[in-house]
Scaffold this motif. Structure first.
Motif, PDB file in Angstrom:
ATOM      1  N   GLN A   1      92.989  79.745  49.080  1.00  0.00           N
ATOM      2  CA  GLN A   1      92.913  81.019  48.355  1.00  0.00           C
ATOM      3  C   GLN A   1      94.283  81.663  48.186  1.00  0.00           C
ATOM      4  OE1 GLN A   1      90.038  83.443  50.406  1.00  0.00           O
ATOM      5  NE2 GLN A   1      88.287  82.399  49.469  1.00  0.00           N
TER       6      GLN A   1
ATOM      7  N   LYS B   1      96.945  74.969  41.637  1.00  0.00           N
ATOM      8  CA  LYS B   1      95.628  75.342  41.105  1.00  0.00           C
ATOM      9  C   LYS B   1      94.909  74.122  40.543  1.00  0.00           C
ATOM     10  CE  LYS B   1      97.183  80.020  39.909  1.00  0.00           C
ATOM     11  NZ  LYS B   1      97.480  80.956  38.797  1.00  0.00           N
ATOM     12  N   GLU B   2      95.653  73.270  39.856  1.00  0.00           N
ATOM     13  CA  GLU B   2      95.047  72.071  39.284  1.00  0.00           C
ATOM     14  C   GLU B   2      94.557  71.137  40.387  1.00  0.00           C
ATOM     15  OE1 GLU B   2      93.553  69.494  36.582  1.00  0.00           O
ATOM     16  OE2 GLU B   2      94.344  71.509  36.216  1.00  0.00           O
ATOM     17  N   HIS B   3      95.310  71.055  41.493  1.00  0.00           N
ATOM     18  CA  HIS B   3      94.904  70.207  42.621  1.00  0.00           C
ATOM     19  C   HIS B   3      93.615  70.714  43.243  1.00  0.00           C
ATOM     20  CE1 HIS B   3      98.774  67.786  43.712  1.00  0.00           C
ATOM     21  NE2 HIS B   3      98.413  67.646  42.442  1.00  0.00           N
ATOM     22  N   ILE B   4      93.451  72.057  43.318  1.00  0.00           N
ATOM     23  CA  ILE B   4      92.215  72.622  43.872  1.00  0.00           C
ATOM     24  C   ILE B   4      91.021  72.200  43.015  1.00  0.00           C
ATOM     25  CG2 ILE B   4      90.985  74.772  44.308  1.00  0.00           C
ATOM     26  CD1 ILE B   4      93.641  76.004  45.128  1.00  0.00           C
ATOM     27  N   LYS B   5      91.203  72.243  41.704  1.00  0.00           N
ATOM     28  CA  LYS B   5      90.125  71.831  40.803  1.00  0.00           C
ATOM     29  C   LYS B   5      89.816  70.343  40.974  1.00  0.00           C
ATOM     30  CE  LYS B   5      91.222  75.276  37.220  1.00  0.00           C
ATOM     31  NZ  LYS B   5      91.668  75.454  35.823  1.00  0.00           N
ATOM     32  N   GLN B   6      90.860  69.533  41.083  1.00  0.00           N
ATOM     33  CA  GLN B   6      90.654  68.080  41.213  1.00  0.00           C
ATOM     34  C   GLN B   6      89.924  67.727  42.504  1.00  0.00           C
ATOM     35  OE1 GLN B   6      94.112  65.622  40.586  1.00  0.00           O
ATOM     36  NE2 GLN B   6      94.744  66.753  38.762  1.00  0.00           N
TER      37      GLN B   6
ATOM     38  N   GLU C   1      87.915  69.613  44.234  1.00  0.00           N
ATOM     39  CA  GLU C   1      86.517  70.068  44.143  1.00  0.00           C
ATOM     40  C   GLU C   1      85.682  69.087  43.342  1.00  0.00           C
ATOM     41  OE1 GLU C   1      86.778  73.945  42.485  1.00  0.00           O
ATOM     42  OE2 GLU C   1      87.215  74.953  44.389  1.00  0.00           O
ATOM     43  N   LYS C   2      86.343  68.465  42.377  1.00  0.00           N
ATOM     44  CA  LYS C   2      85.614  67.558  41.504  1.00  0.00           C
ATOM     45  C   LYS C   2      85.590  66.126  42.044  1.00  0.00           C
ATOM     46  CE  LYS C   2      85.463  66.022  36.668  1.00  0.00           C
ATOM     47  NZ  LYS C   2      86.114  66.138  35.340  1.00  0.00           N
TER      48      LYS C   2
ATOM     49  N   GLU D   1     100.986  76.188  39.185  1.00  0.00           N
ATOM     50  CA  GLU D   1      99.989  75.606  38.282  1.00  0.00           C
ATOM     51  C   GLU D   1      99.470  74.280  38.828  1.00  0.00           C
ATOM     52  OE1 GLU D   1     101.980  75.302  34.585  1.00  0.00           O
ATOM     53  OE2 GLU D   1     102.122  77.475  34.271  1.00  0.00           O
TER      54      GLU D   1
ATOM     55  N   THR E   1      93.323  64.207  44.832  1.00  0.00           N
ATOM     56  CA  THR E   1      94.091  64.304  43.605  1.00  0.00           C
ATOM     57  C   THR E   1      94.793  62.992  43.305  1.00  0.00           C
ATOM     58  OG1 THR E   1      96.084  65.057  44.712  1.00  0.00           O
ATOM     59  CG2 THR E   1      94.510  66.744  44.056  1.00  0.00           C
TER      60      THR E   1
END
Length: 935
Positions: free
Chosen positions: A321, A365-370, A372-373, A362, A377
């Motif tokens: 966070q 943030k992109e790593h957090i999305k990856q 989660e998905k 950036e 990464t």
């Protein structure tokens, strides 16, 4: 440490219990001896402790104290304990017999008179019950002595239980429980047994029942220690209340209450013991499981921490966070060159250079999305900023983890700076290899695809050098391989095909040399070397190189011719060659050397084999020379020695020469050399040696003759001095008298004759004097001293100048020239040289004399230069001869012996003298004085 503490506690309890039992006994004995027996009765109506009972308590306490003091040291404790137990047993046995038989032996009265009765019960005698308890106590002591600790602990427990019942009998005022109206056990005696039994239990130790259940940190022991004392106390207290309530109703009711209390107490004790065991075992099991889980968790945490700490890659844990770093491993600290304290709390974007601006945020943030998905990464390459301002290229892979309920992004940073550097170097190397392939001098690189069965011939790659080596373009060779194969010389094609077939079958290296015929018609030699490997289709690829070896072949031919010539030359000179492996002690030889040694091809060529060829008279010396001087001191082999040929036994002289070769450590590894048969030369040398010896004899003889001749010359010089000079003086005297006495009477012609007679005899006198001086120079012994040539020359110059005042002269040059020589002879030589400078000077000119020195070939050369008339160098050979003159007597009078004297003096000093001049330009006289004359 805990075991030691428990032993100390047990010893203190034993000491307390024994002290208490002994104290009670001593108190009773004191009362008996003082006449106050009831002092130990603990109350009115209670009988006192018998004196024998008190004595047995004291001896039993002493025995247990000995056991406490010396423990299992039987040699110290056993005698004393056995004596005490034996005495006690005899006393107890007599007491029991006395009581049961009714014989009234009055054993107690032996110590003290009986004191009457208490409540109808006689006092002062040991109770039968007391004697039984003492027997049990003695048994406990013997068990302790024999190290039967469990049985001893059980006996001690029985004594405590019995004494507890008796004490309860007194508390409940129930005689039935402590001996009725026969001879009951005294109340104080029961307490003595209570303390003695406790002492026996604690002497038995923690590992025996009942202490085993109470001591330690087990759950059962803690439960027993917590519940048993208060419950027993409450039960006893309630029994007392019941007893006080039932006393008015009679002894039967009180007895019932007492028995009930004892039974309930035993029951409570049993229940507590059972419950404590079950509950304790369950708690222990749970505790063990908990400890096991905690231990496993701790080990897991340690392993995880060790894994993280020893991870070669850097690891950063960031709050998903806030983006702040919450943990870092040592590799991470080393990566950014900061401490853990400095890193924790930083924003992850602060790990990267500021020039990247918002890019790191950036990426985070992109790593957090990856994660989660996908859970992880993809690798990302990005620079990291170090504390010293330098940057390191890293590859980041992130994944999500949960820590203390928070979502954490775990990033693994791998330092790829070396990999990047290696990639750049690989590209550079690849480019260099390509450039090398394309520009390879006299060679080209290629790859041939021979297919799966070896019948295919296709170029997968060929370097640009093919145009230079074969006159074919790369594209043409790739399209049509026969443009290259077709150039193979017809006489070499079949051999090449056979080589290719065998190499394909063996899947091994192919090496072949063949001639190629170029489109220009020229024939060149080529070497083909290739190595096979498989491609992904299973085809065999040959990576190879082709080199032009025409010049090498030419050199090999020339070398073969030179080797042939060398071999023929060695045969002609009878010189053989060899190579020796010094470490192995083996040598190889040429055919010429085999012929010199007379050995066959299968001869064992080692050090011992060489030694067998050496003549027996020289063998030991040559073997020692090779071992000590050549190998040991690393000297060059150079020896003349005799051999005895193996083939015919003929003795020959040989000269062996060998140069050593060394390894990196400086050890001798090999020797290469030659051996020449010098038998004929040795014969000639021996003959020359004989002639030389004869010549030396002749020289000695001639030297002796010269010595005799020199003595004759000395005698001749003496004769001249004394025998010839006297007539000359007479002639001169008579001529002068004739001229004086007949002056004016003889006429001018006669007077002229007389003058000529005087002059000639004077000249002859000077000549004789010069010969005498030369003789003295030749025979005088040298008295060498350190002298200054410049100073002597200056003195000579002054002397001659004063003798010739009409001539103007000056001296220049060196002011110091120190040598070791005979001062008188050197003065004579310098005098003659300076005198010549004055004599042969130009009329009317100032005489200039220069003294100097120079060096040539390491020798010191002195010179005296003048500006006189000089001389013709054509006649320089006569200059230093006796009676030799280069000028007329009328122009420059003299006798021609001065320079001969100078040369004799210089030669006697080991030096040389020579002159250089030209007519009208003066002369220079050079001289040396030998190496020993330098000062």
């Amino acid at each position: 440490m805990i075991m030691k503490e428990n032993v100390k506690f047990n010893n203190r309890v034993v000491l307390f219990c024994l002290t208490a039992a002994a104290g009670i006994s001593l108190f009773a004995l004191a009362g008996w001896f003082a006449g106050w027996a009831h002092i130990s009765s603990f109350g009115a109506g209670y009988i006192p402790m018998a004196p024998n009972t008190a004595l047995v308590f004291l001896t039993s306490a002493a025995a247990m104290y000995v056991l406490r003091k010396f423990g299992s040291q039987e040699n110290k404790s056993e005698p004393a304990v056995m004596v005490i137990v034996s005495l006690n047993t005899i006393l107890l046995f007599l007491t029991i017999v006395d009581t049961l038989s009714g014989r009234h032996l009055n054993i107690d009265g032996m110590i003290i008179r009986a004191a009457g009765f208490v409540g109808g019960v006689p006092i002062g005698s040991m109770s039968l019950l007391t004697a039984a308890f003492f027997l049990l106590l003695n048994i406990s002591i013997l068990l302790l002595l024999g190290r039967h600790l469990k049985a001893a602990g059980l006996a001690g427990t029985s004594i405590i239980a019995g004494s507890f019942v008796i004490i309860m009998g007194y508390v409940y005022r129930t005689p039935f429980l402590y001996g009725s109206n026969v001879i009951p056990m005294a109340f104080s005696t029961a307490f003595g047994f209570l303390f003695s039994g406790a002492a026996a239990i604690f002497l038995a130790g923690d590992d025996t029942w009942p202490l085993k259940g109470f001591i330690g940190d087990s759950a059962r022991a803690r439960i027993l220690r917590t519940l048993l004392p208060p419950l027993l106390f409450i039960q006893i207290l309630m029994g007392l209340i019941d007893a006080s309530f039932f006393i008015p109703y009679g002894n039967t009711t009180v007895l019932y209450a007492a028995v009930t209390m004892i039974a309930v107490t035993v029951l409570v004790y049993a229940v507590i013991m059972i419950l404590s065991k079950k509950i304790g075992d369950e708690l222990e099991k749970n505790l063990e499981e908990k400890k096991s889980v905690q231990l496993a968790l701790s080990e897991s945490e340690k392993k995880y921490k060790a894994l993280i700490d020893n991870l070669p890659d850097a690891m950063f844990l960031c709050d998903a966070q806030t983006g702040r770093i919450v943990e870092v491993n040592p590799a991470g600290c080393r990566l950014v060159k900061k401490s853990r304290h400095e890193i924790i709390g930083m924003l992850q974007s602060q790990l990267h250079p500021s020039r990247l601006k918002d890019y790191p945020s950036e990426v985070f943030k992109e790593h957090i999305k990856q994660v989660e998905k996908c859970g992880e990464t993809l690798p990302l390459e990005i620079p990291v900023l170090c504390s010293d301002g330098s940057e390191v290229q890293v590859e980041i892979v992130s994944r999500a983890v949960e820590l203390d309920g928070k979502k954490i992004l775990q990033g693994v940073f791998r330092d790829i700076s070396q990999r990047k550097k290696a990639e750049r170097e690989l590209i550079e190397i690849t480019n260099r290899v390509k450039a090398l392939n394309d520009n390879l001098a006299d060679g080209m690189v290629y790859q041939i695809n021979s297919g799966k069965d070896g019948t295919l011939r296709e170029f997968s790659y060929i370097s640009q050098a093919v145009e230079k080596l074969h006159g074919v373009k790369v594209s043409e060779a790739l399209e049509n391989p026969m443009l290259i194969y077709g150039q193979i010389h017809p006489d070499d094609r079949a051999a090449l095909a056979e080589k290719e077939k065998k190499a394909f079958e063996a899947k091994g290296k192919l090496e072949f040399e063949a001639r190629v015929v170029l489109p220009s018609g020229a024939t060149r030699w080529r070497q083909f070397v290739s190595v096979p490997h498989y491609d992904h289709n299973g085809c065999v690829l040959w990576d190879g190189i082709e080199l032009d070896i025409t010049e090498r072949k030419k050199n090999e031919k020339e070398m073969a011719q030179k080797e042939w010539f060398l071999a023929r030359s060695q045969e002609a000179a009878n010189i053989g060659s060899y190579v020796m492996d010094v470490k192995a002690g083996k040598w190889e030889s040429s055919k010429v050397l085999d012929g010199i040694f007379g050995i066959p091809e299968d001869y064992v060529r080692d050090v011992a084999g060489w030694g067998a060829i050496v003549h027996p008279d020289y063998r030991d010396g040559m073997l020692s020379y090779f071992k000590d001087e050549v190998v040991g001191k690393k000297k060059r082999f150079n020896k003349i020695y005799m051999i005895k040929r193996k083939s015919d036994g003929v003795e020959r002289w040989v000269h062996g020469i060998g140069d050593l070769e060394f390894d990196e450590a400086g050890s001798v590894t090999a020797m290469v050399g030659t051996i020449q048969d010098i038998t004929e030369r040795k014969i000639v040398e021996d003959e020359l040696s004989l002639h030389r010896e004869h010549l030396e004899e002749l020289v000695k003889k001639r030297t002796h003759e010269l010595v005799l001749l020199n003595d004759d010359l000395k005698s001749f010089a003496y004769s001249i001095s004394h025998d010839l000079k006297a007539p000359l003086r007479a002639i001169i005297g008579f001529a002068n008298m004739l001229r004086e006495d007949y002056k004016g009477k003889l006429g001018a012609v006669a007077e002229g004759y007389i003058s000529r007679i005087v002059k000639s005899t004077a000249r002859l006198d000077d000549l004789i004097e010069a010969i005498l001086r030369l003789s003295r120079v030749s025979s005088a012994e040298l008295e060498n001293k350190k002298i200054n040539l410049s100073k002597i020359l200056e003195n000579v110059f002054v002397e001659i100048s004063q003798s010739n005042p009409e001539q103007k002269a000056k001296l220049g040059g060196l002011t110091e020239a120190f040598v070791v020589a005979d001062p008188e002879l050197i003065r004579t030589a310098l005098y003659n040289l300076v005198s010549n400078a004055f004599k042969y000077s130009k009329k009317g000119e100032v005489i200039e004399i220069e003294f100097g020195a120079c060096e040539k070939d390491g020798k010191k050369i002195y010179f005296i230069k003048d500006n006189g008339v000089g001389f013709d160098m054509t006649y320089v050979g006569k200059l230093f001869g006796i009676f030799q003159r280069l000028h007329s007597q009328d122009d420059f009078p003299g006798i021609g012996i001065g320079l001969a004297t100078v040369r004799k003096i210089i030669n006697r000093h080991g030096g040389e003298i020579w002159a250089e001049a030209s007519e009208g330009q003066g002369a220079v006289f050079y001289f040396t004085l030998g190496n020993g004359a330098q000062a």
